[in-house]
Design a protein around this motif. Structure first.
Motif, PDB file in Angstrom:
ATOM      1  N   ARG A   1       0.828  -1.198   0.000  1.00 47.19           N
ATOM      2  CA  ARG A   1       0.000   0.000   0.000  1.00 47.19           C
ATOM      3  C   ARG A   1       0.870   1.258   0.000  1.00 47.19           C
ATOM      4  O   ARG A   1       0.605   2.220  -0.719  1.00 47.19           O
ATOM      5  CB  ARG A   1      -0.886  -0.031   1.253  1.00 47.19           C
ATOM      6  N   LEU A   2       1.914   1.235   0.790  1.00 47.39           N
ATOM      7  CA  LEU A   2       2.797   2.400   0.888  1.00 47.39           C
ATOM      8  C   LEU A   2       3.720   2.526  -0.321  1.00 47.39           C
ATOM      9  O   LEU A   2       4.189   3.617  -0.639  1.00 47.39           O
ATOM     10  CB  LEU A   2       3.623   2.335   2.172  1.00 47.39           C
ATOM     11  N   ALA A   3       3.997   1.408  -0.996  1.00 48.63           N
ATOM     12  CA  ALA A   3       4.863   1.438  -2.177  1.00 48.63           C
ATOM     13  C   ALA A   3       4.265   2.280  -3.286  1.00 48.63           C
ATOM     14  O   ALA A   3       4.973   2.864  -4.102  1.00 48.63           O
ATOM     15  CB  ALA A   3       5.115   0.020  -2.685  1.00 48.63           C
ATOM     16  N   GLY A   4       2.923   2.387  -3.302  1.00 47.71           N
ATOM     17  CA  GLY A   4       2.264   3.139  -4.362  1.00 47.71           C
ATOM     18  C   GLY A   4       2.558   4.621  -4.312  1.00 47.71           C
ATOM     19  O   GLY A   4       2.749   5.245  -5.345  1.00 47.71           O
ATOM     20  N   ALA A   5       2.595   5.196  -3.118  1.00 50.52           N
ATOM     21  CA  ALA A   5       2.846   6.637  -3.034  1.00 50.52           C
ATOM     22  C   ALA A   5       3.188   7.087  -1.622  1.00 50.52           C
ATOM     23  O   ALA A   5       2.923   8.227  -1.252  1.00 50.52           O
ATOM     24  CB  ALA A   5       1.635   7.423  -3.545  1.00 50.52           C
ATOM     25  N   ARG A   6       3.753   6.205  -0.801  1.00 53.62           N
ATOM     26  CA  ARG A   6       4.297   6.576   0.502  1.00 53.62           C
ATOM     27  C   ARG A   6       3.289   7.261   1.414  1.00 53.62           C
ATOM     28  O   ARG A   6       3.614   8.194   2.131  1.00 53.62           O
ATOM     29  CB  ARG A   6       5.533   7.464   0.308  1.00 53.62           C
ATOM     30  N   GLY A   7       2.035   6.812   1.405  1.00 48.55           N
ATOM     31  CA  GLY A   7       1.039   7.363   2.311  1.00 48.55           C
ATOM     32  C   GLY A   7       0.092   8.373   1.692  1.00 48.55           C
ATOM     33  O   GLY A   7      -0.771   8.919   2.391  1.00 48.55           O
TER      34      GLY A   7
END
Length: 438
Positions: free
Chosen positions: A356-362
């Motif tokens: 989930r965080l790999a997509g855009a770091r939050g």
């Protein structure tokens, strides 16, 4: 009448997804090639974006072995892009922790002159430990100390930009008079952190000041933004969080005696686009499968001040007890808090969280059709969660092209986004007043 939305392109390597650089549709141009960045800026200009933004990191990332990075210094980059574009705003990050007000005021004034009024400064306070060691410090400054320094820094910079009146240059060769010295003067700043006499050694620029941008969402960050920021880049995983932040920051801005319209709030949006929702979700899964587990784990650890997550089973549901107190984190408190809220709400496994965080770091991520993405954009804006978006394509340039070719026309057809530029400066694009000056 419905408001016109604002769109900024956030360029990050070959895409904001951690594994975007590995995807076949990603660019293969070096991240030191000015032609790569110029092509993206021109493409965003074709899409009538308000601005393009480049972040900066003052140390080599630990994940450089597995993630494409190490790009050009951003102010130098802006100066080059100023000559490669005509309309789009140009924003870059500079830290107030590891630089001096006179130099940065001079550099941004120069870029504003070179671009004829399109410069913006993203003000950050720098929390990475390995960055501090590059500047002679054993550890980063504490969060409150960073913001105290930043406040004095920005006040000093704005005084320097105002040390010249707009009409100070006379340029009369017949009379032998170049500048009106009554319209140029020192600032004589003496503070806790800086001693700067001035005046600046470059005349006032087209915008008066570059647009002041800020990205912190902690209590200290919001207080700073309410005083100084004219545009805010913020990260929210859910619309409800963004609505709360939006209302709070607009209110804080008004309490500082400023108009709420003079601060433009742009949450990050990383949209994975496909002709169908299924196609978009397949691409999203492909990108997640290309990620490197250890890289994600180290990034999560850095987000929480070096906390050790290695003892957690990656395929069991997480709880808030697996994380340290976000309020004690001296890095990005708001991002840490958002991650813990996500875990409490959804109980993902560690592997799922890293994806989930790999997509855009939050930041807010979405996989869908152009219609679904356009609907989400308008829903957030019309629900009081945003004035527009910081667009963060997961893969560059392909996903930017799809956004411009398919999402932008929908927004234009609904009367919510410009078809042509109406202004010549970044302040004009964002609807911001020009500082009055001397």
């Amino acid at each position: 009448m419905a408001s016109t939305i604002h769109l900024n392109l956030f360029v990050h390597g070959r895409g904001h997804h951690e594994a975007g650089w590995r995807h076949p549709s990603a660019s293969r141009q070096p991240l030191t090639d000015i032609d790569y960045f110029a092509s993206l800026a021109r493409r965003a200009e074709e899409g009538k974006f308000d601005s393009v933004f480049f972040a900066d990191y003052l140390a080599l990332n630990d994940d450089i072995g597995h993630v494409a990075g190490a790009a050009l210094e951003p102010i130098t980059l802006l100066a080059a892009l100023a000559r490669a574009t005509r309309h789009i705003g140009l924003i870059a990050t500079v830290s107030t922790t590891y630089s001096e007000p006179f130099n940065i005021a001079r550099q941004f004034a120069s870029v504003d002159h070179i671009s004829h009024g399109r410069a913006g400064w993203n003000i950050v306070t720098s929390w990475l430990p390995h960055a501090s060691r590059n500047f002679g410090l054993n550890a980063p400054l504490a969060l409150q100390d960073r913001y105290e320094r930043a406040e004095e820094y920005v006040r000093t910079a704005t005084q320097l930009w105002d040390s010249w009146a707009d009409d100070a240059i006379v340029d009369d060769p017949q009379a032998g008079r170049y500048a009106d010295l009554d319209r140029v003067g020192p600032i004589a700043h003496e503070g806790k952190h800086f001693s700067v006499n001035g005046p600046l050694n470059i005349p006032r620029s087209p915008q008066g000041w570059p647009v002041l941008v800020q990205a912190g969402s902690s209590p200290a960050g919001k207080a700073f933004a309410a005083k100084f920021a004219e545009a805010v880049f913020t990260a929210h995983l859910r619309k409800e969080s963004a609505q709360q932040f939006y209302q709070e920051l607009k209110t804080l801005t008004e309490q500082q005696g400023r108009k709420a319209s003079q601060i433009v709030i742009l949450p990050g949006l990383s949209a994975t686009l496909g002709s169908t929702e299924h196609e978009a979700r397949v691409l999203s899964r492909e990108l997640n499968e290309l990620t490197h587990f250890q890289v994600g784990l180290e990034r999560l650890s850095n987000r929480f001040g070096g906390h050790d997550f290695t003892g957690i089973n990656p395929d069991l549901p997480l709880s808030a007890d697996d994380f340290p107190d976000a309020g004690a984190v001296q890095a990005s408190q708001s991002r840490s808090k958002a991650i813990i809220e996500l875990v409490t709400r959804e109980h993902p496994t560690l592997r799922q969280l890293l994806h989930r965080l790999a997509g855009a770091r939050g930041h807010f991520t979405l996989a869908g059709t152009p219609e679904q993405v356009a609907d989400a954009i308008l829903d957030w804006v019309d629900s009081g969660a945003a004035d527009g978006f910081n667009v963060m394509p997961p893969v560059l340039p392909r996903q930017l092209d799809l956004f411009i070719e398919h999402v932008v026309p929908i927004l234009q057809a609904r009367g919510r986004f410009r078809k042509e530029y109406e202004h010549t400066t970044l302040r004009g694009h964002y609807g911001l007043d020009r500082p009055a000056g001397r």
